[in-house]
Design an enzyme around this catalytic site. Structure first.
Site: not given
Ligand code: KE4
Length: 439
Positions: A152, A247, A275
């Site tokens: 993801y 990523d 994060k």
């Molecule tokens: P954000 O746009 O949510 O800051 O980051 C996206 C993203 C990109 N790459 C990786 C590997 C990620 O895990 C994420 C976002 N992670 C999720 C949970 N695994 C965020 C939680 C949510 O979507 O509320």
């Protein structure tokens, strides 16, 4: 350890808050990952975090193993981060103009992440991933992007195919609203599948702009990479003139100061961060080889912009976090705590005869209810999500807050202690026994 001390009746205010939220916010939440879609029931509403703890609006306290999905490696309200935000806030929140703080954070990221020579700050992991993909296409002049099922990278149109995290939890890997042509140049492969990877490069190698992956996926739950898979990825991308994009939104500064690329001795061409780099405030980043990054506007022609990119508050929180991690690296402590936790969970699950997998890397871990090793998206999805749900609720009602999905990684923070791990294991012994009885 109290047994189920936080019953449904003790969560009334959350229930009422959720009903109210659902009238004005889709699904009552601002991100589906929080919706408890993978475990049933309704999400809790929180009011405060303190160290390793979360407090909900009914006054219940939970030991937090989510850490806001990864950013809070130092726990909630770390004094150094709070002080940095308060100090910065007094001078203003955003200027829409450069500040030296941004340069300081960029310099620290360059110092800590082996492959990053230049970096651009943005406001989220999604924005960083979206920009990295555009940059790879702009730098190579090619269109095709390779991603892996279950990984993801945020809600980027072109990458919302077989995406992990809540896209998997809610069973909507291919989202409505993503036009077919947005993913026409996205090639989807299986993680850890060397033969398929080689075949794809044999067939498409000269059309691939970049390969994007979580080097250690957290969005299928935690899946460990085959070292030869990462090695072959680097070899093939190099030989075919494609860019390798790591990523590290989750793993960056989580599994070590240099992230997974340092742990696995890999040098991607571009790294995506989020994060932890924002210390709990909205901040993402993408960086890599200088010759590539110099293609980003206004240095080069690849467009990317943002009103609050590198805003002082988020940068101050990120800078304080990375400085704390560099000066008082908690990784040996996190390794010790999380190893004790995972070994204890494995013993308890084994004692009650529950088939399980318990991958761990540093302070990130997942308990899969699965008799077979979880090596990719397909095997992850054979896990018993009903048993996971029973375990989730059994722990929550004993005051332990786990990710509300089998397809997420859990996190130990530097604010956790050996005593708290022992309390967690005591509760888990009871909760796992109940899983067997009911699941
Ligand atoms: P954000 O746009 O949510 O800051 O980051 C996206 C993203 C990109 N790459 C990786 C590997 C990620 O895990 C994420 C976002 N992670 C999720 C949970 N695994 C965020 C939680 C949510 O979507 O509320």
């Amino acid at each position: 350890m109290p047994k189920r001390s936080i019953q449904e009746s003790q969560r009334n205010r959350s229930r009422q808050a959720f009903e109210r939220a659902c009238r004005v916010i889709p699904g009552g939440v601002n991100s589906p990952a929080r919706a408890f879609g993978g475990v049933g029931g309704q999400p809790l509403f929180f009011v405060r975090g303190e160290g390793p703890y979360l407090f909900d609006i009914d006054g219940n306290r939970y030991l937090d193993y989510v850490g806001s999905w990864g950013p809070l490696i130092l726990g909630h309200g770390h004094p150094r981060i709070v002080e940095a935000i308060q100090r910065t806030l007094r001078d203003g929140t955003t200027f829409g103009a450069p500040t030296e703080l941004e340069t300081q954070l960029a310099e620290l990221i360059v110092e800590l992440v082996p492959s990053i020579q230049m970096v651009r700050l943005v406001c989220s992991g999604t924005e960083a991933a979206m920009s990295a993909i555009r940059l790879a296409r702009g730098f190579t002049g090619r269109d095709m992007i390779v991603k892996f099922s279950g990984c993801y990278h945020g809600h980027v149109d072109s990458l919302l195919v077989a995406a992990g995290s809540s896209a998997t939890t809610l069973g909507v890997p291919n989202s409505p609203g993503v036009p077919r042509n947005a993913t026409a140049d996205t090639l989807l492969l299986r993680f850890n599948d060397l033969e398929q990877l080689r075949g794809a490069f044999q067939e498409w190698g000269d059309r691939i702009a970049g390969v994007v992956l979580e080097p250690v996926p957290g969005n299928m739950g935690l899946v460990m990479p085959l070292e030869e898979f990462l090695h072959e990825l680097r070899r093939l991308t190099h030989n075919h003139g494609a860019l390798l994009i790591f990523d590290e939104v989750i793993t960056g500064f989580r599994v070590g100061l240099g992230g997974a690329q340092e742990s696995y001795k890999q040098q991607p061409d571009i790294t995506i961060l989020g994060k932890i780099v924002g210390g709990g405030l909205p901040l993402g980043a993408y960086g890599g080889r200088a010759d590539i990054m110099k293609k980003v506007m206004p240095a080069g022609p690849v467009f990317q912009a943002g009103t609050l990119s590198g805003n002082p508050l988020a940068v101050a929180a990120g800078l304080a976090t990375l400085q704390q991690l560099r000066q008082h690296a908690p990784y040996a402590w996190l390794e010790q705590l999380c190893r004790t936790l995972v070994e204890g969970l494995g013993q308890s699950a084994g004692m009650v005869g529950l088939p399980h997998q318990l991958p761990r890397l540093g302070s990130m871990w997942t308990l899969f209810f699965n008799a077979n090793p979880v090596t990719d998206y397909d095997t992850a999805r054979t896990s018993d999500t009903k048993r996971f749900s029973l375990f989730f609720w059994g722990m929550l009602e004993r005051g332990f807050y786990l990710p509300c999905s089998q397809f997420e990684a859990a996190f130990v923070s530097a604010a956790h202690t050996e005593e708290l791990i022992a309390q967690t294991l005591s509760a888990a012994r009871e909760a796992l026994a109940e899983v067997l009885d009911h699941g």
